[in-house]
Design a protein around this motif. Structure first.
Motif, PDB file in Angstrom:
ATOM      1  N   UNK A 142       0.847  -1.203   0.000  1.00  0.00           N
ATOM      2  CA  UNK A 142       0.000   0.000   0.000  1.00  0.00           C
ATOM      3  C   UNK A 142       0.883   1.254   0.000  1.00  0.00           C
ATOM      4  N   UNK A 143       1.933   1.233   0.800  1.00  0.00           N
ATOM      5  CA  UNK A 143       2.845   2.378   0.838  1.00  0.00           C
ATOM      6  C   UNK A 143       3.518   2.592  -0.520  1.00  0.00           C
ATOM      7  N   UNK A 144       3.881   1.493  -1.172  1.00  0.00           N
ATOM      8  CA  UNK A 144       4.466   1.581  -2.505  1.00  0.00           C
ATOM      9  C   UNK A 144       3.485   2.265  -3.463  1.00  0.00           C
ATOM     10  N   UNK A 145       2.247   1.841  -3.445  1.00  0.00           N
ATOM     11  CA  UNK A 145       1.244   2.414  -4.348  1.00  0.00           C
ATOM     12  C   UNK A 145       1.069   3.908  -4.104  1.00  0.00           C
ATOM     13  N   UNK A 146       1.046   4.301  -2.827  1.00  0.00           N
ATOM     14  CA  UNK A 146       0.868   5.712  -2.503  1.00  0.00           C
ATOM     15  C   UNK A 146       2.060   6.555  -2.956  1.00  0.00           C
ATOM     16  N   UNK A 147       3.243   5.961  -2.889  1.00  0.00           N
ATOM     17  CA  UNK A 147       4.463   6.704  -3.232  1.00  0.00           C
ATOM     18  C   UNK A 147       4.809   6.652  -4.713  1.00  0.00           C
ATOM     19  N   UNK A 148       4.103   5.822  -5.491  1.00  0.00           N
ATOM     20  CA  UNK A 148       4.448   5.644  -6.898  1.00  0.00           C
ATOM     21  C   UNK A 148       3.196   5.710  -7.778  1.00  0.00           C
ATOM     22  N   UNK A 149       2.563   6.875  -7.841  1.00  0.00           N
ATOM     23  CA  UNK A 149       1.380   6.999  -8.703  1.00  0.00           C
ATOM     24  C   UNK A 149       1.728   6.664 -10.151  1.00  0.00           C
ATOM     25  N   UNK A 150       0.871   5.860 -10.758  1.00  0.00           N
ATOM     26  CA  UNK A 150       1.123   5.414 -12.119  1.00  0.00           C
ATOM     27  C   UNK A 150       1.869   4.098 -12.190  1.00  0.00           C
ATOM     28  N   UNK A 151       2.428   3.658 -11.051  1.00  0.00           N
ATOM     29  CA  UNK A 151       3.139   2.379 -10.994  1.00  0.00           C
ATOM     30  C   UNK A 151       2.517   1.436  -9.968  1.00  0.00           C
ATOM     31  N   UNK A 152       1.249   1.689  -9.638  1.00  0.00           N
ATOM     32  CA  UNK A 152       0.613   0.902  -8.596  1.00  0.00           C
ATOM     33  C   UNK A 152       0.498  -0.571  -8.993  1.00  0.00           C
ATOM     34  N   UNK A 153       0.598  -1.441  -7.992  1.00  0.00           N
ATOM     35  CA  UNK A 153       0.352  -2.865  -8.183  1.00  0.00           C
ATOM     36  C   UNK A 153      -1.020  -3.188  -7.609  1.00  0.00           C
ATOM     37  N   UNK A 154      -1.568  -4.315  -8.019  1.00  0.00           N
ATOM     38  CA  UNK A 154      -2.859  -4.776  -7.499  1.00  0.00           C
ATOM     39  C   UNK A 154      -2.578  -5.737  -6.353  1.00  0.00           C
ATOM     40  N   UNK A 155      -3.031  -5.382  -5.158  1.00  0.00           N
ATOM     41  CA  UNK A 155      -2.756  -6.184  -3.965  1.00  0.00           C
ATOM     42  C   UNK A 155      -3.848  -7.239  -3.800  1.00  0.00           C
ATOM     43  N   UNK A 156      -3.435  -8.483  -3.752  1.00  0.00           N
ATOM     44  CA  UNK A 156      -4.363  -9.592  -3.561  1.00  0.00           C
ATOM     45  C   UNK A 156      -4.180 -10.108  -2.143  1.00  0.00           C
ATOM     46  N   UNK A 157      -5.150  -9.871  -1.278  1.00  0.00           N
ATOM     47  CA  UNK A 157      -5.071 -10.369   0.088  1.00  0.00           C
ATOM     48  C   UNK A 157      -5.453 -11.844   0.137  1.00  0.00           C
ATOM     49  N   UNK A 158      -4.814 -12.565   1.051  1.00  0.00           N
ATOM     50  CA  UNK A 158      -5.016 -14.018   1.098  1.00  0.00           C
ATOM     51  C   UNK A 158      -5.202 -14.487   2.534  1.00  0.00           C
ATOM     52  N   UNK A 159      -6.155 -13.885   3.230  1.00  0.00           N
ATOM     53  CA  UNK A 159      -6.387 -14.227   4.630  1.00  0.00           C
ATOM     54  C   UNK A 159      -6.633 -15.716   4.825  1.00  0.00           C
ATOM     55  N   UNK A 160      -7.486 -16.324   4.000  1.00  0.00           N
ATOM     56  CA  UNK A 160      -7.831 -17.719   4.220  1.00  0.00           C
ATOM     57  C   UNK A 160      -7.544 -18.620   3.052  1.00  0.00           C
ATOM     58  N   UNK A 161      -6.734 -18.193   2.112  1.00  0.00           N
ATOM     59  CA  UNK A 161      -6.467 -19.044   0.950  1.00  0.00           C
ATOM     60  C   UNK A 161      -5.432 -20.116   1.307  1.00  0.00           C
ATOM     61  N   UNK A 162      -5.501 -21.229   0.606  1.00  0.00           N
ATOM     62  CA  UNK A 162      -4.577 -22.333   0.829  1.00  0.00           C
ATOM     63  C   UNK A 162      -3.352 -22.197  -0.071  1.00  0.00           C
ATOM     64  N   UNK A 163      -2.320 -22.973   0.219  1.00  0.00           N
ATOM     65  CA  UNK A 163      -1.142 -23.001  -0.646  1.00  0.00           C
ATOM     66  C   UNK A 163      -1.539 -23.435  -2.056  1.00  0.00           C
ATOM     67  N   UNK A 164      -2.431 -24.404  -2.143  1.00  0.00           N
ATOM     68  CA  UNK A 164      -2.853 -24.905  -3.453  1.00  0.00           C
ATOM     69  C   UNK A 164      -3.499 -23.803  -4.291  1.00  0.00           C
ATOM     70  N   UNK A 165      -4.324 -22.979  -3.662  1.00  0.00           N
ATOM     71  CA  UNK A 165      -4.964 -21.873  -4.372  1.00  0.00           C
ATOM     72  C   UNK A 165      -3.938 -20.844  -4.814  1.00  0.00           C
ATOM     73  N   UNK A 166      -2.977 -20.550  -3.951  1.00  0.00           N
ATOM     74  CA  UNK A 166      -1.931 -19.588  -4.303  1.00  0.00           C
ATOM     75  C   UNK A 166      -1.096 -20.093  -5.467  1.00  0.00           C
ATOM     76  N   UNK A 167      -0.713 -21.371  -5.417  1.00  0.00           N
ATOM     77  CA  UNK A 167       0.097 -21.955  -6.485  1.00  0.00           C
ATOM     78  C   UNK A 167      -0.665 -21.948  -7.812  1.00  0.00           C
TER      79      UNK A 167
END
Length: 262
Positions: free
Chosen positions: A148-173
């Motif tokens: 989030x700090x990166x996005x605020x400090x780099x307008x035009x270069x923002x990344x999309x943050x995907x939160x993974x509170x309850x996702x499994x390793x299999x889903x991430x892979x």
């Protein structure tokens, strides 16, 4: 050191003094983060977290620890509601958490994470990933805040943050291999686990790139005001560091001493 069986049947609502003067402490930890806190094939709650807590319990005769194993996103909710006394799931310090919870003063694990991409990806830093999806930790994790700090400090270069509170390793892979997510943020121990457990042909499929995204420590969390319990556990943790037990448990479960860095 004996690990603790899953206590799904526990109904305790926080600490309670028993007739023998020993106070029961209910601890919430994870059920799907191998090798730190997970459920093995026999249904036991095992891992570095549980063995460290068992070692602490042995040093504190005034307390009796019981464990509730649950998904990561349920642990702090259980702490909020008073169902548990301690949250134990590799929690890094963040200002958002510190406003709400009491952090232990003694850390027990280093938490060094790297931007990680597929082995044939030429990205080497966040600058190369503008507009791309990056899998972070939970919504309140240090990694999420860093991005989030990166996005605020780099307008035009923002990344999309995907939160993974309850996702499994299999889903991430699957998300990484299918191109749904371009990158993730991993400890080197997690990276090794991904390459060992999810390779299609026995070779590495994911790599760490660049300097660490985050270099921090992990702590136990308590409800505000629970200073007596915090100080007792801080003292036990300090003893386990000094006598080498903490390092031994880290090597046993993770393969190297994550109490000293990666």
């Amino acid at each position: 050191m004996a690990t603790s069986m899953v206590s799904a049947l526990f109904t305790g609502c926080g600490s309670k003094e028993e007739s023998n003067g020993v106070t029961k402490i209910v601890i919430g930890s994870g059920n799907a983060y191998n090798p730190y806190c997970y459920i093995d094939e026999s249904g036991a709650a095992v891992g570095y977290e549980y063995d460290v807590l068992a070692a602490i319990d042995e040093l504190l005769p005034q307390y009796e620890f019981e464990y509730q194993s649950m998904s990561f996103d349920q642990i702090l909710l259980s702490l909020d509601s008073g169902k548990i006394d301690i949250a134990a799931h590799q929690y890094e310090y963040t200002e958002e958490r510190a406003e709400k919870y009491l952090f232990s003063s003694e850390s027990y694990t280093s938490y060094i994470t790297y931007l990680s991409v597929l082995v044939d990806d030429d990205a080497t830093s966040l600058e190369d990933l503008a507009g791309e999806r990056i899998r972070a930790g939970g919504a309140t994790s240090a990694t999420t805040q860093i991005l989030k700090n990166w996005n605020e400090a780099h307008p035009g270069q923002e990344v999309v943050i995907v939160n993974s509170d309850s996702s499994t390793d299999e889903e991430a892979v699957a998300a990484l291999k299918n191109g749904v997510d371009r990158a993730t943020v991993l400890k080197k121990s997690d990276l090794a686990k991904y390459n060992e457990n999810y390779s299609d042909d026995g070779t590495d499929w994911i790599k760490a790139v660049g300097d660490p995204i985050n270099n921090s420590q992990t702590y136990y969390l308590y409800k505000q005001g629970n200073d007596e319990l915090k100080e007792a556990i801080d003292g036990a943790l300090k003893t386990l560091k000094e006598n080498g037990t903490l390092s031994e448990l880290a090597i046993k479960w993770v393969g190297y001493d994550v109490t000293e860095g990666e």
